[in-house]
Design a protein around this motif. Structure first.
Motif, PDB file in Angstrom:
ATOM      1  N   UNK A 227      29.421  13.472  25.213  1.00 11.29           N
ATOM      2  CA  UNK A 227      28.133  13.895  25.764  1.00 11.29           C
ATOM      3  C   UNK A 227      27.360  14.569  24.619  1.00 11.29           C
ATOM      4  N   UNK A 228      26.168  14.045  24.372  1.00 10.46           N
ATOM      5  CA  UNK A 228      25.353  14.502  23.244  1.00 10.46           C
ATOM      6  C   UNK A 228      24.033  15.050  23.739  1.00 10.46           C
ATOM      7  N   UNK A 229      23.501  15.979  23.036  1.00 13.56           N
ATOM      8  CA  UNK A 229      22.115  16.390  23.277  1.00 13.56           C
ATOM      9  C   UNK A 229      21.574  16.953  21.985  1.00 13.56           C
ATOM     10  N   UNK A 230      20.401  16.574  21.631  1.00 14.79           N
ATOM     11  CA  UNK A 230      19.737  17.089  20.426  1.00 14.79           C
ATOM     12  C   UNK A 230      20.616  16.946  19.200  1.00 14.79           C
ATOM     13  N   UNK A 231      21.191  15.795  18.983  1.00 13.07           N
ATOM     14  CA  UNK A 231      22.068  15.556  17.835  1.00 13.07           C
ATOM     15  C   UNK A 231      23.230  16.535  17.792  1.00 13.07           C
ATOM     16  N   UNK A 232      23.560  17.096  18.950  1.00 13.75           N
ATOM     17  CA  UNK A 232      24.680  18.035  18.980  1.00 13.75           C
ATOM     18  C   UNK A 232      25.652  17.570  20.070  1.00 13.75           C
TER      19      UNK A 232
ATOM     20  N   UNK B  73      16.995  24.702  17.336  1.00 15.81           N
ATOM     21  CA  UNK B  73      18.008  24.528  18.375  1.00 15.81           C
ATOM     22  C   UNK B  73      18.194  23.053  18.715  1.00 15.81           C
ATOM     23  N   UNK B  74      17.117  22.279  18.627  1.00  9.86           N
ATOM     24  CA  UNK B  74      17.177  20.862  19.015  1.00  9.86           C
ATOM     25  C   UNK B  74      17.360  19.941  17.806  1.00  9.86           C
ATOM     26  N   UNK B  75      17.635  20.533  16.636  1.00  2.81           N
ATOM     27  CA  UNK B  75      17.856  19.717  15.422  1.00  2.81           C
ATOM     28  C   UNK B  75      16.701  18.773  15.174  1.00  2.81           C
ATOM     29  N   UNK B  76      15.527  19.289  15.263  1.00  8.64           N
ATOM     30  CA  UNK B  76      14.355  18.423  15.065  1.00  8.64           C
ATOM     31  C   UNK B  76      13.573  18.902  13.864  1.00  8.64           C
ATOM     32  N   UNK B  77      12.828  18.000  13.330  1.00  8.71           N
ATOM     33  CA  UNK B  77      11.942  18.385  12.252  1.00  8.71           C
ATOM     34  C   UNK B  77      10.603  17.784  12.592  1.00  8.71           C
ATOM     35  N   UNK B  78       9.729  18.605  13.093  1.00  9.95           N
ATOM     36  CA  UNK B  78       8.407  18.115  13.438  1.00  9.95           C
ATOM     37  C   UNK B  78       7.680  17.721  12.158  1.00  9.95           C
ATOM     38  N   UNK B  79       6.909  16.688  12.239  1.00 11.44           N
ATOM     39  CA  UNK B  79       6.043  16.252  11.141  1.00 11.44           C
ATOM     40  C   UNK B  79       6.820  15.836   9.895  1.00 11.44           C
ATOM     41  N   UNK B  80       8.136  15.780  10.015  1.00 10.91           N
ATOM     42  CA  UNK B  80       8.869  15.434   8.797  1.00 10.91           C
ATOM     43  C   UNK B  80       8.598  13.987   8.449  1.00 10.91           C
ATOM     44  N   UNK B  81       8.204  13.775   7.226  1.00 13.05           N
ATOM     45  CA  UNK B  81       7.858  12.414   6.835  1.00 13.05           C
ATOM     46  C   UNK B  81       8.977  11.876   5.967  1.00 13.05           C
ATOM     47  N   UNK B  82       9.663  10.944   6.472  1.00 11.83           N
ATOM     48  CA  UNK B  82      10.686  10.319   5.639  1.00 11.83           C
ATOM     49  C   UNK B  82      10.001   9.228   4.847  1.00 11.83           C
ATOM     50  N   UNK B  83      10.484   8.969   3.661  1.00 10.22           N
ATOM     51  CA  UNK B  83       9.826   7.960   2.838  1.00 10.22           C
ATOM     52  C   UNK B  83       9.757   6.617   3.548  1.00 10.22           C
TER      53      UNK B  83
ATOM     54  N   UNK C 123      27.396  19.310  14.816  1.00  4.99           N
ATOM     55  CA  UNK C 123      26.936  20.563  15.391  1.00  4.99           C
ATOM     56  C   UNK C 123      27.268  20.542  16.878  1.00  4.99           C
ATOM     57  N   UNK C 124      27.659  21.691  17.360  1.00  6.61           N
ATOM     58  CA  UNK C 124      28.048  21.773  18.778  1.00  6.61           C
ATOM     59  C   UNK C 124      26.944  22.503  19.526  1.00  6.61           C
ATOM     60  N   UNK C 125      26.600  21.957  20.666  1.00 12.02           N
ATOM     61  CA  UNK C 125      25.550  22.609  21.465  1.00 12.02           C
ATOM     62  C   UNK C 125      26.129  23.888  22.055  1.00 12.02           C
TER      63      UNK C 125
ATOM     64  N   UNK D 151      18.687  17.893   8.699  1.00 12.15           N
ATOM     65  CA  UNK D 151      19.804  18.175   9.578  1.00 12.15           C
ATOM     66  C   UNK D 151      20.940  18.810   8.787  1.00 12.15           C
ATOM     67  N   UNK D 152      21.167  20.087   9.042  1.00 16.39           N
ATOM     68  CA  UNK D 152      22.211  20.788   8.302  1.00 16.39           C
ATOM     69  C   UNK D 152      23.592  20.232   8.622  1.00 16.39           C
TER      70      UNK D 152
END
Lengths: 715, 465
Positions: free
Chosen positions: B230-235, A621-631, B197-199, B188-189
């Motif tokens: 207005x943005x939140x969580x890349x959305x 939901x928050x568009x996050x990737x925990x622990x994701x290691x980017x090069x 992406x829309x919240x 990030x899709x």
């Protein structure tokens, strides 16, 4: 290869005191001493002998024993035959009775026992058949036939009597004597090269024998012009009594002088006295060719037995030899009675194919043939040649399977000949052979596989069912040869027929060539072996496909579901387990399955923990990737002191761009170059031409080019 | 490539024996999807002997940026200076082909792919073990560079400072944005689908929020004010624009990248020049970025053409915050949406939803995506990476071959169903036992449900001021 005297005996040589006769009915030598008063001895090759003593009432011309060995016939007068009843025990004073010819002017030329109690007199003007009754000690005329003849010869196995008639005795009149009847066959003329020096065909020049299941009359023809064209003519008697015999083969001798003819194991052996050699003909090598040359010329070898009888080095090919068919040699002066034996395996024939074909025509040479064939395959004989041999072999085997038709009506006269024993090499023998070769070190597996394929193809052309184990050996051999592509093709094109064991074999070969797994499974599908397919797929950990298959062919029952779960719990990761279990649970519905299922069910519930699910929901939901290691984040971005480029860097420079990091993979991996105007696939080294840049760089990096020492001019 | 697609499309739609399902070309796609995550944690202390290039081969991918003349500018693993020689090689590759009047696009081998992008005066190069969307990654990275140095500046800088100028001086400190731009391709899709992406938020609440925003802006009446987001969580929560001006989705994703990679915004507002290349690639806008309130994941981004409007923009933000906080209804709905967004759950589509594990819907005209809420079995890090990989692959296929309408792939662990229409692209990941018919039914049902909840998951109206 020709051994004389493996069976041989000595008898009293002809002299003024004794006479010798050959009894062709029983293959015995008869020695008459003192016109019988000193004793008459019949000796066979096996060492069996029969002694009797009769009164001396005149010179004995012919002496023979009936096939049963109970009556002896001796001809002392020109127009009568005396029969002597051989009783066991007392043979000193045997009972005799006499049969005089029925025709008044008849003179007996020859006497032939037809059966144990039937005898035929061949007189100058006819045939007379008598029943001999040893109990009543009399004989009775059964049949007479008026036919004039010069001489006669009898072929006992067929009860065939051949009379030489005509002006120069060259018209053969064959008779079959059967059930007290004379059946007259069509007469035929024999070409013997009639000339002033040789006006009549002689008895000794004519031989009757059974070769390859047919009766032949063999007649020597002396050339009218020169000796080099002497040949042996073979007249084939037709099984049909109404058909005259036909000249079928001509055996070219190319020699002159005395000839002796033997027919052993379907081979015609012509002994030549002058050159002390024996010509061997095998018409079976080419039945369609009418003129045969000797395919082998050899000399007789005296056996050790003959040596022990006749002294250390018995003289062979002496002019005194008398030869009788099939294989008898008699030396009346030396007193030696011997048989000739052919040892086909010792024949020295350079051409492997000819040798194999020769051996295949002989009886009881199966082991030799198989050994020779095995050697030929191991020595990588050309496939085309092996194919020829195999074709003949399969043909022979097929023919040997056809039952020989016996005449349905036993009363009708038939020309019977000796049973032909054909070589019968079955698929079992071949499989055994192939397996043996396969285990032999240093053989070419691909060649062996080709041989097997040739064999299978021959079988298939003849619509003979190929045994499944032959396919198994073929598959194994192809695997050893590493020729998986061919194997795959063979299976795809259904050359290898479907069977469950074959399918399992293919599945088991997956490790060596992965597409075979699919071939195996496809085969199982064709066999309709649902359970086996599921089993195989599960064993491979391919649970999804197993269940999908079950879905389409049958239903997912408890046993299968549990097996699938068991497999996936063993091999699968979490996602996979989830998918499989969810499906099984859905299929299960409200049924109650056992506690094993409950165990999986409990495990399934623990697959994903509550916290994990909540965390994941949040992260998504928050568009996050925990622990994701980017090069970029992996290494610290702090700038290091600039290091000078190391030589190692130069060597691996091209590697990163052009090759995968795996060493060794580069050679098989072409590069694809894509520019605005070109799309090229370049093999590794051709890129040097296509891509000058790469070439330049490679040159720069090549230490041999950069470090090449300059040749300084010393002077 | 095209042969691979052809096979993809020729997959029999009917249920088939296991023999037919597997195919070597398909296998490639499966492998892509099943490959475990090739992230390798390198040891902290690298042995000195190991050459920099040997190190590179351990990475799943590497991006290089250099000047036309081969001067190193950026490498995604850092420490450009150690790789000078390699940069030079890339430069020569590209320049040599240019010299022949052509343009080098890519060099690929079996499992290593190098793509090149020449944008005078820069050369961008990506070397990756995967082949999907490499060019898009370079283009987005180039946009990222342009957002720091405008195209005009970029074109003139080498003329002014000479061919050997080290552009890193101008780009100083922006490496994290470039890193962020690249790494977003792996999780990030929105980035993968090159959309935003829309919240999720109720349409009424979103309208109320954007009306409030427009009110604040119009009442302040700041000269040069262009866009507000207005943005939140890349959305995107909501946005508004000056009449007649549109904000491109690519520019928007640059802003999103900027915000999500700036760690200092949480405490204070930042004021930074930014070039939005799809709005105007020769000049700079000035961005005021501030979190709405302390420690809020929601940020307000205001864009203005005038560099002297910082104070005015700050006032707009203050006004906007005050207006929200004064209205409990807006505040509550906004906070709820930001702290616990209502992602679209597959259960919304009714029966059969347990077969639908994941979906990604992309509206083509508005460039907005809707993503399903996470559910088992794609929970763990690596499990979710499979989804991004598969999405990336699907987009690559859809972009490279025209006319694909549907894709149905049976994999071992899942079934992939893709439906591409003129207005949208839908990707579904389903249970491995889902039949093509079922997948199609579920897809239609999903589209219907999305239409029903369109207001919640998409911004259909952008108010202007």
């Amino acid at each position: 290869m020709l051994t004389l005297g493996d069976e041989s005996i000595s008898f009293e040589a002809s002299s003024s005191l004794s006479d010798n006769f050959y009894d062709n009915t029983n293959c015995k030598v008869c020695t008459v001493r003192g016109n019988g008063s000193m004793g008459v001895t019949f000796k066979g090759l096996k060492g069996d002998s029969c002694n009797l003593r009769i009164k001396d009432v005149g010179k004995i011309k012919i002496a023979k024993i009936s096939p049963s060995g109970r009556v002896a016939s001796v001809q002392r007068n020109e127009n009568a035959v005396d029969f002597i009843v051989l009783e066991s025990g007392d043979r000193e004073n045997c009972i005799e009775f006499t049969q005089v010819v029925s025709s008044r002017s008849g003179l007996i030329r020859q006497v032939e026992w037809i059966t144990s109690n039937q005898i035929v007199f061949i007189t100058n003007n006819g045939l007379e058949l008598y029943d001999v009754n040893e109990e009543k000690r009399n004989s009775k005329l059964v049949k007479t036939l008026n036919v004039a003849s010069d001489w006669s010869t009898c072929y006992h196995p067929s009860r065939l009597l051949l009379l030489a008639t005509g002006v120069n005795a060259a018209t053969m009149q064959p008779f079959i004597i059967h059930h007290g009847q004379f059946t007259r066959l069509k007469p035929f003329a024999v070409d013997f090269g009639c000339s002033n020096s040789k006006k009549k065909l002689l008895e000794r020049d004519v031989t009757v024998s059974s070769i390859y299941g047919s009766i032949y009359v063999l007649a020597l023809r002396y050339s009218t012009r020169d000796s080099s064209t002497s040949d042996l003519l073979m007249y084939k008697l037709s099984a049909d009594v109404n058909q005259p015999a036909k000249l079928t083969y001509t055996l070219v001798l190319g020699l002159t002088g005395m000839f002796g003819i033997h027919v052993i194991d379907n081979l015609v052996i012509v002994h030549h006295q002058l050159s002390r050699s024996s010509l061997i003909f095998d018409i079976g090598l080419d039945l369609n060719n009418s003129a045969h040359q000797p395919f082998l010329t050899t000399s007789l070898v005296a056996s050790s037995r003959l040596c022990s009888i006749a002294g250390q080095s018995p003289s062979l090919y002496t002019p005194s030899w008398v030869m009788f068919t099939p294989n008898v040699v008699i030396d009346p002066f030396m007193g030696i009675f011997a048989s000739l034996k052919v040892n086909p395996e010792k024949a020295i024939i350079e051409d492997t194919v000819l040798r194999l074909r020769f051996l295949m025509n002989r009886t009881n040479q199966k082991i030799t043939v198989l050994n020779e064939l095995s050697t030929a395959i191991r020595d990588r004989l050309k496939l085309r040649l092996i194919q020829q041999v195999l074709e003949i072999m399969v043909e022979k085997n097929a023919v040997s399977k056809i039952p020989i038709l016996r005449p349905s009506d036993p009363t009708r006269s038939q020309l019977l000949c000796e049973d032909l024993q054909l070589l019968s090499i079955e698929q079992d023998d071949m499989v055994h052979l192939f397996v043996n070769i396969k285990e032999h070190p240093n053989i070419s597996y691909s060649h062996l596989a080709s041989v097997m394929l040739a064999y299978i193809s021959i079988l298939k052309v003849r619509e003979i069912t190929v045994q499944p184990y032959l396919y198994e050996v073929l598959v194994n051999t192809l695997v050893l040869a590493g020729d998986f592509l061919k194997l795959h093709q063979l299976i795809n094109y259904k050359v290898v027929s479907d069977s469950k064991p074959m399918a399992y074999l293919l599945v088991s070969l997956e490790a060596k060539y992965s597409p075979l797994f699919q071939s195996g499974v496809d085969m199982l599908v064709r066999e309709g072996a649902t359970d086996e397919i599921v089993e195989v797929l599960l064993a491979k950990g391919n649970v999804t496909d197993a269940l999908r298959y079950l879905e389409n062919h049958g239903s997912l029952d408890r046993a299968n579901a549990l097996k699938a779960l068991d497999a996936i719990w063993q091999y699968g990761d979490r996602v996979h387990k989830y998918g499989i279990f969810a499906h099984c649970a859905e299929k299960k519905g409200k049924q109650v399955w056992n506690e094993q299922y409950e165990k999986f069910s409990a495990d399934f519930k623990r697959l994903y923990s509550e916290e994990e699910i909540i965390d994941a929901e949040k992260e998504v939901a928050f568009s996050k990737m925990r622990k994701f290691i980017s090069p970029g984040a992996a290494s610290s971005r702090s700038r290091l002191v600039q290091e000078p480029p190391r030589p190692g860097a130069a060597s691996s420079r091209s590697r990163l761009v052009q090759e995968p990091p795996r060493p060794g993979a580069a050679s098989s991996c072409p590069l694809i170059l894509d520019t605005n105007t070109r799309y090229e696939i370049v093999k590794n080294d051709s890129s040097l031409i296509l891509f000058p840049v790469i070439a330049q760089f490679r040159q720069l990096q090549d230490p041999r080019l950069t470090r090449e020492p300059r040749v300084a001019n010393v002077e | 490539m095209s042969s691979g697609i052809a096979t993809l499309l020729s997959i029999p739609a009917s249920t088939s024996a296991p023999g037919e399902a597997s195919h070597s070309d398909l296998q490639a796609l499966k492998d892509q999807a099943n490959m475990s995550m090739p992230q390798i944690e390198l040891p902290e202390e690298e042995p000195i002997e190991e050459s920099a290039l040997d190190r590179l081969s351990h990475y799943p991918y590497q991006v290089f940026v250099l000047s036309e003349y081969g001067r190193p500018i950026y490498v995604s693993c850092g420490q450009e200076d150690q790789l000078c020689a390699f940069f030079a090689l890339i430069g020569v590759f590209v320049n040599r082909v240019r010299h022949n009047g052509d343009m080098l696009n890519s060099i690929s081998s079996k499992d290593l792919h190098a793509h090149f992008l020449f944008r005078k005066p820069l050369i961008l190069c990506i070397v990756s073990k995967r082949r999907d969307q490499l060019r898009s990654q370079l283009e987005v990275l180039f946009n990222q560079i342009l957002s720091t140095i405008s195209r005009k500046q970029l074109e003139t800088i080498y003329e002014k400072r000479g061919d050997n100028y080290d552009l890193r001086r101008l780009l100083g400190g922006t490496n994290k944005y470039m890193d962020g731009s690249l790494s977003s391709w792996h999780y990030d899709l929105a980035q993968i689908s090159s959309a935003i992406r829309v919240l999720p938020m109720e349409a009424a609440d979103r309208n109320a929020l954007s009306t409030t925003l427009v009110n604040s802006i119009t009442s302040a009446n700041v000269e040069g004010m262009l866009f507000a987001v207005v943005l939140a969580h890349r959305q995107i929560v909501c946005l508004s624009r000056l009449k007649k001006h549109l904000l491109d989705h690519k520019d928007l994703s640059l802003i999103i990248n900027l915000v999500s990679n700036t760690s200092t915004i949480a405490d204070a507002a930042i004021w930074t020049p930014i070039c939005l290349p799809f709005f105007n690639d020769s000049g700079f806008l000035h961005a005021y970025i501030s979190s709405l309130w302390e420690n809020s994941p929601a940020h307000l981004v205001l864009l203005s053409v005038d560099r002297n409007t910082l104070k005015d923009l700050h006032l707009i933000k203050e006004d906007f915050c005050a207006k929200i906080q004064s209205s409990p209804k807006i505040l509550n709905s906004f906070e709820a949406a930001v702290t616990s967004p209502q992602s679209f759950s597959p259960s919304n589509i009714g029966t059969g939803s347990e077969m639908l594990w994941h979906f990604l819907y992309r509206n083509i005209s508005s460039r907005q995506i809707c993503l399903s809420a996470s559910r088992p079995p794609f929970i763990g890090q690596e499990e979710r990476v499979l989804l991004t990989r598969s999405a990336s692959r699907v987009y690559d296929i859809l972009r490279s071959v025209d006319g694909i309408r549907q894709i149905f792939v049976r994999n071992k662990k899942e079934v992939l169903y893709v439906k591409a229409e003129d207005r949208y692209e839908l990707q579904c990941v389903l249970s491995p036992f889902c039949s093509p018919t079922m997948a199609s039914i579920l897809g239609d049902r999903l589209l219907k449900a999305l239409k029903t909840y369109e207001g919640r998951y998409f911004i259909t109206h952008v108010p202007s001021f």
